[in-house]
Design a protein around this motif. Structure first.
Motif, mmCIF file in Angstrom:
data_model
loop_
_atom_site.group_PDB
_atom_site.id
_atom_site.type_symbol
_atom_site.label_atom_id
_atom_site.label_comp_id
_atom_site.label_asym_id
_atom_site.label_seq_id
_atom_site.Cartn_x
_atom_site.Cartn_y
_atom_site.Cartn_z
ATOM 1 N N ASP A 1 0.106 10.863 -7.651
ATOM 2 C CA ASP A 1 -1.126 11.498 -7.789
ATOM 3 C C ASP A 1 -2.153 10.881 -6.990
ATOM 4 O O ASP A 1 -3.359 11.307 -7.210
ATOM 5 C CB ASP A 1 -1.328 11.843 -9.111
ATOM 6 N N LEU A 2 -2.061 9.663 -6.606
ATOM 7 C CA LEU A 2 -3.075 9.019 -5.676
ATOM 8 C C LEU A 2 -3.350 9.662 -4.527
ATOM 9 O O LEU A 2 -4.266 9.694 -3.870
ATOM 10 C CB LEU A 2 -2.487 7.568 -5.376
ATOM 11 N N ALA A 3 -2.384 10.417 -3.881
ATOM 12 C CA ALA A 3 -2.791 11.150 -2.571
ATOM 13 C C ALA A 3 -1.982 12.228 -2.312
ATOM 14 O O ALA A 3 -1.015 12.593 -3.213
ATOM 15 C CB ALA A 3 -2.295 10.061 -1.432
ATOM 16 N N PRO A 4 -2.361 13.405 -1.491
ATOM 17 C CA PRO A 4 -1.285 14.487 -1.212
ATOM 18 C C PRO A 4 -0.251 14.236 -0.679
ATOM 19 O O PRO A 4 0.004 13.221 -0.054
ATOM 20 C CB PRO A 4 -2.310 15.295 -0.170
ATOM 21 N N LEU A 5 0.504 15.665 -0.615
ATOM 22 C CA LEU A 5 2.055 15.211 -0.201
ATOM 23 C C LEU A 5 2.150 14.747 1.080
ATOM 24 O O LEU A 5 3.058 14.036 1.339
ATOM 25 C CB LEU A 5 2.505 16.702 -0.413
ATOM 26 N N ALA A 6 1.228 15.295 2.075
ATOM 27 C CA ALA A 6 1.559 14.861 3.488
ATOM 28 C C ALA A 6 0.947 13.279 3.786
ATOM 29 O O ALA A 6 2.106 12.554 4.302
ATOM 30 C CB ALA A 6 0.324 15.519 4.178
ATOM 31 N N TRP A 7 0.502 12.747 2.664
ATOM 32 C CA TRP A 7 0.205 11.249 2.909
ATOM 33 C C TRP A 7 1.108 10.675 2.458
ATOM 34 O O TRP A 7 1.807 9.219 2.732
ATOM 35 C CB TRP A 7 -1.084 10.911 1.971
ATOM 36 N N ARG A 8 1.947 11.083 1.003
ATOM 37 C CA ARG A 8 3.088 10.350 0.574
ATOM 38 C C ARG A 8 4.354 10.601 1.418
ATOM 39 O O ARG A 8 5.145 9.640 1.383
ATOM 40 C CB ARG A 8 3.421 10.890 -0.802
ATOM 41 N N THR A 9 4.481 11.686 2.164
ATOM 42 C CA THR A 9 5.721 11.550 3.061
ATOM 43 C C THR A 9 5.430 10.667 4.088
ATOM 44 O O THR A 9 6.360 9.981 4.572
ATOM 45 C CB THR A 9 5.550 13.152 3.614
ATOM 46 N N GLY A 10 4.320 10.476 4.553
ATOM 47 C CA GLY A 10 3.794 9.718 5.845
ATOM 48 C C GLY A 10 4.196 8.010 5.277
ATOM 49 O O GLY A 10 4.772 7.206 5.992
ATOM 50 N N ALA A 11 3.744 7.828 3.805
ATOM 51 C CA ALA A 11 4.027 6.394 3.295
ATOM 52 C C ALA A 11 5.422 6.254 3.100
ATOM 53 O O ALA A 11 5.614 4.955 3.438
ATOM 54 C CB ALA A 11 3.121 6.451 2.017
ATOM 55 N N THR A 12 6.168 7.269 2.855
ATOM 56 C CA THR A 12 7.562 6.902 2.387
ATOM 57 C C THR A 12 8.188 6.681 3.914
ATOM 58 O O THR A 12 9.172 5.824 3.939
ATOM 59 C CB THR A 12 8.280 8.335 1.916
ATOM 60 N N PHE A 13 7.733 7.197 4.902
ATOM 61 C CA PHE A 13 8.653 7.002 6.320
ATOM 62 C C PHE A 13 8.043 5.808 6.798
ATOM 63 O O PHE A 13 8.909 5.014 6.969
ATOM 64 C CB PHE A 13 7.921 8.146 7.210
ATOM 65 N N VAL A 14 6.811 5.237 6.682
ATOM 66 C CA VAL A 14 6.570 3.826 7.019
ATOM 67 C C VAL A 14 7.197 2.749 6.243
ATOM 68 O O VAL A 14 7.531 1.972 6.758
ATOM 69 C CB VAL A 14 4.984 3.751 7.080
ATOM 70 N N HIS A 15 7.217 3.187 4.800
ATOM 71 C CA HIS A 15 7.667 2.197 4.086
ATOM 72 C C HIS A 15 9.041 1.787 4.375
ATOM 73 O O HIS A 15 9.783 0.709 4.281
ATOM 74 C CB HIS A 15 7.620 2.608 2.631
ATOM 75 N N ASP A 16 9.763 2.915 4.611
ATOM 76 C CA ASP A 16 11.296 2.714 4.751
ATOM 77 C C ASP A 16 11.597 2.072 6.110
ATOM 78 O O ASP A 16 12.568 1.003 6.119
ATOM 79 C CB ASP A 16 11.899 4.164 4.856
ATOM 80 N N TRP A 17 11.033 2.374 7.016
ATOM 81 C CA TRP A 17 11.322 1.624 8.557
ATOM 82 C C TRP A 17 10.603 0.323 8.484
ATOM 83 O O TRP A 17 11.368 -0.436 9.055
ATOM 84 C CB TRP A 17 10.828 2.633 9.803
ATOM 85 N N GLY B 1 0.895 -1.252 0.043
ATOM 86 C CA GLY B 1 -0.109 -0.172 0.081
ATOM 87 C C GLY B 1 0.874 1.236 -0.004
ATOM 88 O O GLY B 1 0.654 2.078 -0.905
ATOM 89 N N THR B 2 2.110 1.274 0.836
ATOM 90 C CA THR B 2 2.735 2.576 0.875
ATOM 91 C C THR B 2 3.291 2.576 -0.308
ATOM 92 O O THR B 2 3.874 3.682 -0.759
ATOM 93 C CB THR B 2 3.656 2.702 2.264
ATOM 94 N N GLY B 3 3.887 1.494 -0.945
ATOM 95 C CA GLY B 3 4.789 1.554 -2.088
ATOM 96 C C GLY B 3 4.027 2.155 -3.272
ATOM 97 O O GLY B 3 4.520 2.947 -4.118
ATOM 98 N N LEU B 4 2.602 1.657 -3.282
ATOM 99 C CA LEU B 4 1.820 2.222 -4.344
ATOM 100 C C LEU B 4 1.624 3.655 -4.297
ATOM 101 O O LEU B 4 1.507 4.454 -5.238
ATOM 102 C CB LEU B 4 0.484 1.542 -4.353
ATOM 103 N N LEU B 5 1.411 4.422 -3.057
ATOM 104 C CA LEU B 5 1.364 5.859 -2.978
ATOM 105 C C LEU B 5 2.699 6.395 -3.154
ATOM 106 O O LEU B 5 2.653 7.659 -3.929
ATOM 107 C CB LEU B 5 1.235 5.906 -1.513
ATOM 108 N N MET B 6 3.796 5.673 -3.087
ATOM 109 C CA MET B 6 5.030 6.580 -3.474
ATOM 110 C C MET B 6 5.247 6.188 -4.813
ATOM 111 O O MET B 6 5.791 7.268 -5.549
ATOM 112 C CB MET B 6 6.273 5.590 -2.694
ATOM 113 N N TRP B 7 4.854 5.276 -5.420
ATOM 114 C CA TRP B 7 5.023 5.010 -6.836
ATOM 115 C C TRP B 7 4.001 5.835 -7.850
ATOM 116 O O TRP B 7 4.485 6.658 -8.821
ATOM 117 C CB TRP B 7 4.729 3.657 -7.305
ATOM 118 N N PHE B 8 2.761 5.984 -7.514
ATOM 119 C CA PHE B 8 1.733 6.848 -8.277
ATOM 120 C C PHE B 8 1.514 8.146 -7.366
ATOM 121 O O PHE B 8 0.587 8.065 -6.462
ATOM 122 C CB PHE B 8 0.685 6.075 -8.334
#
Length: 210
Positions: free
Chosen positions: A136-152, A127-134
């Motif tokens: 335009d699926l979510a606003p910047l704040a969501w993508r930033t949070g997704a990146t943090f969760v995905h990495d850790w 789920g977080t990878g798809l937000l990072m890949w696409f």
């Protein structure tokens, strides 16, 4: 002297699902390491290719399991992994106190915890990878949070998978079961005393040896 008959443990379909999923998982971990560790990134180069391999291997990670659901044996074992009983709590307490008197069915409590955790982690990573890949699926704040969760979470997955591999290295019979589908009955009695193999556990009838 007659060889002891081996017990069927996993079918061919189950073994192939495990192999394909393992290969995709290791590919995800290896490419992630190349993307995040500067030393590996410089050694490998071709960052865009590594990113592409990482993205598509992650997207394909659930596919072997979904295809394997056509196997009745796999569905039955997924049900076993999803059931947590009183003997599993006893197994965890025994493991905590380093006692070897541990009751277990076909899968012990440690294997059930690992399976549940890794399944949840894969879904979150997907789920977080798809937000990072696409983007335009979510606003910047969501993508930033997704990146943090995905990495850790990726780091945690790497550590847990390494522990899983270490446990497998220490147990030749467990590896044999996943490689050939059969295990020594003495090992089964010692490690999984409550497991009662059924006729369709493996690819051959119970009592055959290889």
């Amino acid at each position: 002297m007659r060889r002891r008959a081996l017990l069927p443990r996993f079918t061919r379909a189950e073994r192939w699902v495990h192999r394909c999923t393992s290969a995709l998982m290791l590919l995800c971990i290896a490419t992630a390491a190349c993307l995040y560790l500067p030393q590996l990134a410089e050694l490998v180069g071709r960052r865009r290719l590594v990113e592409t391999v990482h993205e598509w291997s992650g997207l394909a990670l659930p596919v072997p399991l979904l295809l394997g659901l056509g196997s009745r044996a796999l569905r039955r074992d997924l049900g076993r992994l999803n059931r947590f009983g009183p003997h599993d709590r006893d197994w965890l307490r025994a493991a905590l106190w380093r006692s070897y008197r541990r009751r277990a069915g076909k899968f012990n409590a440690g294997q059930k915890v690992y399976a549940g955790w890794i399944a949840g982690a894969v879904l979150v990573m997907l789920g977080t990878g798809l937000l990072m890949w696409f983007t335009d699926l979510a606003p910047l704040a969501w993508r930033t949070g997704a990146t943090f969760v995905h990495d850790w979470l990726a780091l945690a997955v790497g550590v847990v998978v390494a522990g899983h591999i270490w446990m497998a290295v220490r147990d030749p019979q467990a590896r044999r079961g996943m490689r050939t589908g059969k295990v020594d009955p003495l090992w089964a009695t010692r490690e999984h005393p409550d497991w009662e193999p059924t006729a369709d556990e493996g690819d051959q009838p119970r009592g055959s040896s290889r």
